[in-house]
Design an enzyme around this catalytic site. Structure first.
Site, PDB file in Angstrom:
ATOM      1  N   LYS A  11      29.193  16.987  37.984  1.00 39.87           N
ATOM      2  CA  LYS A  11      27.854  17.541  38.688  1.00 39.87           C
ATOM      3  C   LYS A  11      28.067  18.123  40.133  1.00 39.87           C
ATOM      4  CE  LYS A  11      24.716  15.149  35.513  1.00 39.87           C
ATOM      5  NZ  LYS A  11      23.633  14.314  35.460  1.00 39.87           N
ATOM      6  N   TYR A  51      18.549  22.070  30.434  1.00 38.83           N
ATOM      7  CA  TYR A  51      17.812  20.888  30.393  1.00 38.83           C
ATOM      8  C   TYR A  51      16.322  21.121  30.096  1.00 38.83           C
ATOM      9  CZ  TYR A  51      21.290  18.262  33.169  1.00 38.83           C
ATOM     10  OH  TYR A  51      22.629  17.640  33.543  1.00 38.83           O
ATOM     11  N   ASN A 114      24.326  11.728  39.571  1.00 39.97           N
ATOM     12  CA  ASN A 114      25.080  10.623  38.898  1.00 39.97           C
ATOM     13  C   ASN A 114      26.359  11.148  38.365  1.00 39.97           C
ATOM     14  OD1 ASN A 114      24.048  12.067  36.738  1.00 39.97           O
ATOM     15  ND2 ASN A 114      23.029  10.238  35.891  1.00 39.97           N
ATOM     16  N   HIS A 117      27.816  14.601  33.412  1.00 37.23           N
ATOM     17  CA  HIS A 117      26.671  14.726  32.233  1.00 37.23           C
ATOM     18  C   HIS A 117      27.791  14.500  31.099  1.00 37.23           C
ATOM     19  CE1 HIS A 117      23.975  16.458  29.583  1.00 37.23           C
ATOM     20  NE2 HIS A 117      25.126  16.985  28.679  1.00 37.23           N
ATOM     21  N   GLU A 128      25.361  22.425  23.317  1.00 35.71           N
ATOM     22  CA  GLU A 128      25.657  22.528  24.682  1.00 35.71           C
ATOM     23  C   GLU A 128      27.351  22.815  24.980  1.00 35.71           C
ATOM     24  OE1 GLU A 128      25.320  18.336  26.194  1.00 35.71           O
ATOM     25  OE2 GLU A 128      23.045  18.458  25.923  1.00 35.71           O
TER      26      GLU A 128
HETATM   27  P1  GDP Z   1      22.018  10.992  30.631  1.00 36.41           P
HETATM   28  O1  GDP Z   1      22.024  11.439  29.136  1.00 36.41           O
HETATM   29  O2  GDP Z   1      22.617   9.650  31.051  1.00 36.41           O
HETATM   30  O3  GDP Z   1      22.379  11.956  31.672  1.00 36.41           O
HETATM   31  O4  GDP Z   1      20.592  10.885  31.073  1.00 36.41           O
HETATM   32  P2  GDP Z   1      19.062  11.510  30.615  1.00 36.41           P
HETATM   33  O5  GDP Z   1      19.585  12.589  29.594  1.00 36.41           O
HETATM   34  O6  GDP Z   1      18.017  10.642  30.529  1.00 36.41           O
HETATM   35  O7  GDP Z   1      18.936  12.401  32.137  1.00 36.41           O
HETATM   36  C1  GDP Z   1      19.551  13.676  32.286  1.00 36.41           C
HETATM   37  C2  GDP Z   1      19.686  13.752  34.023  1.00 36.41           C
HETATM   38  O8  GDP Z   1      18.537  13.512  34.647  1.00 36.41           O
HETATM   39  C3  GDP Z   1      20.657  12.486  34.422  1.00 36.41           C
HETATM   40  O9  GDP Z   1      21.853  12.304  34.097  1.00 36.41           O
HETATM   41  C4  GDP Z   1      20.152  12.436  35.763  1.00 36.41           C
HETATM   42  O10 GDP Z   1      20.986  13.328  36.634  1.00 36.41           O
HETATM   43  C5  GDP Z   1      18.658  12.855  35.614  1.00 36.41           C
HETATM   44  N1  GDP Z   1      17.833  11.817  35.638  1.00 36.41           N
HETATM   45  C6  GDP Z   1      17.479  10.865  34.729  1.00 36.41           C
HETATM   46  N2  GDP Z   1      16.515   9.942  34.924  1.00 36.41           N
HETATM   47  C7  GDP Z   1      15.976  10.383  36.170  1.00 36.41           C
HETATM   48  C8  GDP Z   1      15.118   9.841  37.109  1.00 36.41           C
HETATM   49  O11 GDP Z   1      14.442   8.794  36.733  1.00 36.41           O
HETATM   50  N3  GDP Z   1      14.965  10.491  38.556  1.00 36.41           N
HETATM   51  C9  GDP Z   1      15.717  11.622  38.703  1.00 36.41           C
HETATM   52  N4  GDP Z   1      15.258  12.002  39.829  1.00 36.41           N
HETATM   53  N5  GDP Z   1      16.692  11.940  37.877  1.00 36.41           N
HETATM   54  C10 GDP Z   1      17.046  11.281  36.692  1.00 36.41           C
END
Ligand code: GDP
Length: 140
Positions: A11, A51, A114, A117, A128
């Site tokens: 990222k 997304y 973070n 991905h 994807e």
């Molecule tokens: P992943 O599969 O671990 O990447 O998590 P998710 O699919 O739940 O979320 C996708 C991405 O959205 C995450 O990797 C973070 O970059 C972002 N994200 C997830 N939860 C949050 C949140 O509560 N707040 C914010 N600002 N970003 C989030």
């Protein structure tokens, strides 16, 4: 276990801090092969499309802004159980909850920024991977 492919994205927080080599070393040490890789700067429309599954989540707008804030490195990883293995190496979404030694624990700035991905299922991985790469660009 079977040999699988998964989609990984390093990222903008990772490219900004010049961490792509260190993260790739973690992936390779875990037995994942980088069989396709390219650096690109997502447009807003591309980030929103990638997304789209999160469109109803409160963080969707911020996430799309973050993912277009700098270049990313999209990659296809191949290996035994690659989907789960990559998510294990990445660690939990929130670095505060990520296990010691994971990419997110060691490199992530926040739950949003973070660093990496990884697809969450083989089915989503296929979708994807096709979003970013043609078959000709994947060299196993
Ligand atoms: P992943 O599969 O671990 O990447 O998590 P998710 O699919 O739940 O979320 C996708 C991405 O959205 C995450 O990797 C973070 O970059 C972002 N994200 C997830 N939860 C949050 C949140 O509560 N707040 C914010 N600002 N970003 C989030």
């Amino acid at each position: 276990m079977a040999v699988e492919r998964t989609l990984s994205i390093l990222k903008p927080d990772a490219t900004r801090r010049n961490l792509t080599g260190q993260i790739n070393a973690r992936l390779e040490a875990a037995g994942l092969r980088i069989v396709a890789q390219k650096r690109l700067w997502l447009t807003r429309a591309q980030a929103e499309a990638f997304y789209a599954v999160h469109a109803q989540r409160p963080f969707y707008n911020d996430l799309c802004t973050f993912m277009t804030s700098g270049p990313v490195v999209a990659q296809v990883l191949e290996g035994e159980d690659a989907v789960t293995r990559n998510r294990d190496v990445m660690g939990a979404t929130n670095p505060a909850n990520a296990a010691a030694g994971t990419i997110r624990k060691d490199f992530a700035e926040s739950i949003e920024a973070n660093s990496a991905h990884g697809s969450d299922s083989a089915e989503n991985a296929a979708v994807e991977i096709a979003f970013f790469f043609s078959g000709l660009e994947i060299v196993g």
